[in-house]
Design an enzyme around this catalytic site. Structure first.
Site, PDB file in Angstrom:
ATOM      1  N   GLY A  31       0.800  -1.222   0.000  1.00 53.24           N
ATOM      2  CA  GLY A  31       0.000   0.000   0.000  1.00 53.24           C
ATOM      3  C   GLY A  31       0.830   1.267   0.000  1.00 53.24           C
ATOM      4  N   HIS A  34       2.083   4.521  -5.082  1.00 54.33           N
ATOM      5  CA  HIS A  34       2.625   5.627  -5.876  1.00 54.33           C
ATOM      6  C   HIS A  34       2.655   5.175  -7.336  1.00 54.33           C
ATOM      7  CE1 HIS A  34       6.234   3.206  -5.784  1.00 54.33           C
ATOM      8  NE2 HIS A  34       6.280   3.286  -4.467  1.00 54.33           N
ATOM      9  N   HIS A  37       3.934   1.602  -8.167  1.00 50.48           N
ATOM     10  CA  HIS A  37       2.953   0.523  -7.991  1.00 50.48           C
ATOM     11  C   HIS A  37       1.957   0.518  -9.149  1.00 50.48           C
ATOM     12  CE1 HIS A  37       3.825   1.365  -3.548  1.00 50.48           C
ATOM     13  NE2 HIS A  37       4.132   0.094  -3.665  1.00 50.48           N
ATOM     14  N   GLN A  61       7.861  -9.544   7.653  1.00 52.95           N
ATOM     15  CA  GLN A  61       9.044  -9.142   6.885  1.00 52.95           C
ATOM     16  C   GLN A  61       9.738  -7.904   7.449  1.00 52.95           C
ATOM     17  OE1 GLN A  61       6.559  -8.487   3.268  1.00 52.95           O
ATOM     18  NE2 GLN A  61       7.977  -6.828   2.845  1.00 52.95           N
ATOM     19  N   SER A 185       9.146   5.461  -3.732  1.00 54.08           N
ATOM     20  CA  SER A 185       9.039   4.514  -2.629  1.00 54.08           C
ATOM     21  C   SER A 185       7.982   5.032  -1.658  1.00 54.08           C
ATOM     22  CB  SER A 185      10.384   4.409  -1.902  1.00 54.08           C
ATOM     23  OG  SER A 185      10.206   3.809  -0.633  1.00 54.08           O
ATOM     24  N   ARG A 187       8.240   4.898   1.306  1.00 53.92           N
ATOM     25  CA  ARG A 187       8.977   5.480   2.441  1.00 53.92           C
ATOM     26  C   ARG A 187       9.405   6.923   2.175  1.00 53.92           C
ATOM     27  NH1 ARG A 187      10.579  -0.057   3.025  1.00 53.92           N
ATOM     28  NH2 ARG A 187      10.242  -0.721   5.171  1.00 53.92           N
TER      29      ARG A 187
HETATM   30  P1  AMP Z   1       5.884  -2.501  -1.756  1.00 52.38           P
HETATM   31  O1  AMP Z   1       4.541  -1.919  -1.560  1.00 52.38           O
HETATM   32  O2  AMP Z   1       7.016  -1.603  -1.380  1.00 52.38           O
HETATM   33  O3  AMP Z   1       6.001  -3.887  -1.153  1.00 52.38           O
HETATM   34  O4  AMP Z   1       6.040  -2.704  -3.318  1.00 52.38           O
HETATM   35  C1  AMP Z   1       5.115  -3.458  -4.043  1.00 52.38           C
HETATM   36  C2  AMP Z   1       5.668  -3.716  -5.420  1.00 52.38           C
HETATM   37  O5  AMP Z   1       5.893  -2.472  -6.084  1.00 52.38           O
HETATM   38  C3  AMP Z   1       7.026  -4.435  -5.376  1.00 52.38           C
HETATM   39  O6  AMP Z   1       7.082  -5.397  -6.410  1.00 52.38           O
HETATM   40  C4  AMP Z   1       7.985  -3.314  -5.604  1.00 52.38           C
HETATM   41  O7  AMP Z   1       9.205  -3.732  -6.179  1.00 52.38           O
HETATM   42  C5  AMP Z   1       7.211  -2.432  -6.569  1.00 52.38           C
HETATM   43  N1  AMP Z   1       7.746  -1.076  -6.546  1.00 52.38           N
HETATM   44  C6  AMP Z   1       8.044  -0.318  -5.459  1.00 52.38           C
HETATM   45  N2  AMP Z   1       8.569   0.863  -5.825  1.00 52.38           N
HETATM   46  C7  AMP Z   1       8.620   0.861  -7.176  1.00 52.38           C
HETATM   47  C8  AMP Z   1       9.066   1.786  -8.157  1.00 52.38           C
HETATM   48  N3  AMP Z   1       9.607   2.955  -7.818  1.00 52.38           N
HETATM   49  N4  AMP Z   1       8.957   1.442  -9.467  1.00 52.38           N
HETATM   50  C9  AMP Z   1       8.424   0.248  -9.818  1.00 52.38           C
HETATM   51  N5  AMP Z   1       7.980  -0.674  -8.947  1.00 52.38           N
HETATM   52  C10 AMP Z   1       8.078  -0.379  -7.642  1.00 52.38           C
END
Ligand code: AMP
Length: 278
Positions: A31, A34, A37, A61, A185, A187
């Site tokens: 979630g 951005h 995602h 995790q 990100s 974050r």
């Molecule tokens: P997360 O919510 O951080 O667990 O990310 C979910 C998915 O989105 C994961 O497969 C990440 O690698 C991907 N993701 C996160 N940031 C980016 C980004 N800047 N560009 C492309 N994919 C992303």
């Protein structure tokens, strides 16, 4: 968009779609969505008929309880974004729906466990494989999409798929960046304006290494990169590695697939980034 909180309801609904011949694509996320995602969701729409996105901040995790506590959870915003991009199904379970209690999980992912992110975040990839395995079991996707942003995670998931013979195809999607190069990100919202400026050293250094890449000078390039990042105020380097893109062991002049990866604390926020060199 259909929104499910219960595994059984989602499974039943997807079973009907699958019986009708739909190709199911799946984008697991935590979630705080951005553009990165959403680019995965868009690619998922191209590859299949029905896109499922999960939003689940997976406690197993996180090795730092504080990091878990402050992880952003703007679910209403996220739902709007998913609807705008045409996602078909959201799965947004509670922790109790995914975990029964004292569960044990261990998957032997070999050297990936202790390298780079694995070394700095002990147990992280056990939590990742645990939750992704569970999510795959519920959704049973034909194709699952992951971001290159978490390069090591993609290798780990591929390893799990091989080890457990899971019938899922993995698609790795490129990194979405802000205009100035910062990798998107969830974050990033924790970065102060000053952190946000200092954080640019990560993508800048990766670009520089990519542009000046010379297989005969890997050690030198790595040292220069480390020095550049270390010299940036407010940035504490965890690692900078020029690695074999298949194993993540340090690359040498004969390595075929090469990726440069970096992790650093910028202010109080841990950021990662990478570039595929060849
Ligand atoms: P997360 O919510 O951080 O667990 O990310 C979910 C998915 O989105 C994961 O497969 C990440 O690698 C991907 N993701 C996160 N940031 C980016 C980004 N800047 N560009 C492309 N994919 C992303």
């Amino acid at each position: 968009m259909k929104n499910f909180k219960k595994r059984a309801d989602l499974q039943q609904y997807i079973a009907g779609l699958r019986a009708g011949g739909a190709v199911i694509t799946f984008v697991p996320t935590m979630g705080a969505l951005h553009r990165g995602h959403l680019s995965l969701i868009e690619q998922a729409k191209v590859l299949g008929d029905i896109v499922v996105c999960s939003i689940f901040v997976n406690p197993t995790q996180f090795n730092d309880p504080k990091d878990l506590e402050i992880y952003p959870r703007p679910i209403l915003d996220d739902i709007q974004k998913l609807e705008a991009v045409g996602c078909d199904i959201l799965f947004n379970p509670e922790v109790s729906e995914m975990y029964a209690g004292n569960e044990k999980w261990h998957l032997d992912i070999g050297e990936l466990e202790g390298l780079l992110e694995g070394k700095f975040r002990p147990g992280h990839y056990q939590g990742v494989t645990q939750v992704v395995f569970k999510l795959f079991n519920v959704v049973k996707p034909d194709i699952a999409l992951f971001g290159q942003k978490d390069y090591q995670q993609v290798l780990v998931i591929k390893r799990m798929i091989d080890l457990l013979s899971l019938p899922v195809k993995i698609e790795m999607c490129p990194i979405s960046r802000e205009e100035d190069g910062l990798a998107m990100s969830s974050r990033n919202i924790h970065l102060t304006p000053r952190d946000r400026q200092h954080a640019l050293i990560l993508s800048k250094t990766l670009n520089k290494v990519n542009q000046h890449f010379d297989p005969e000078k890997i050690d030198e390039l790595k040292q220069l990169a480390e020095a550049d990042i270390t010299a940036e105020p407010g940035v504490a380097l965890a690692y900078f590695e020029i690695a074999d893109g298949d194993t993540l062991l340090p690359a040498n002049k004969n390595t075929k697939s090469i990726v440069a990866l970096v992790a650093a604390m910028v202010g109080k926020t841990r950021l990662i980034d990478n570039v595929i060199i060849r």
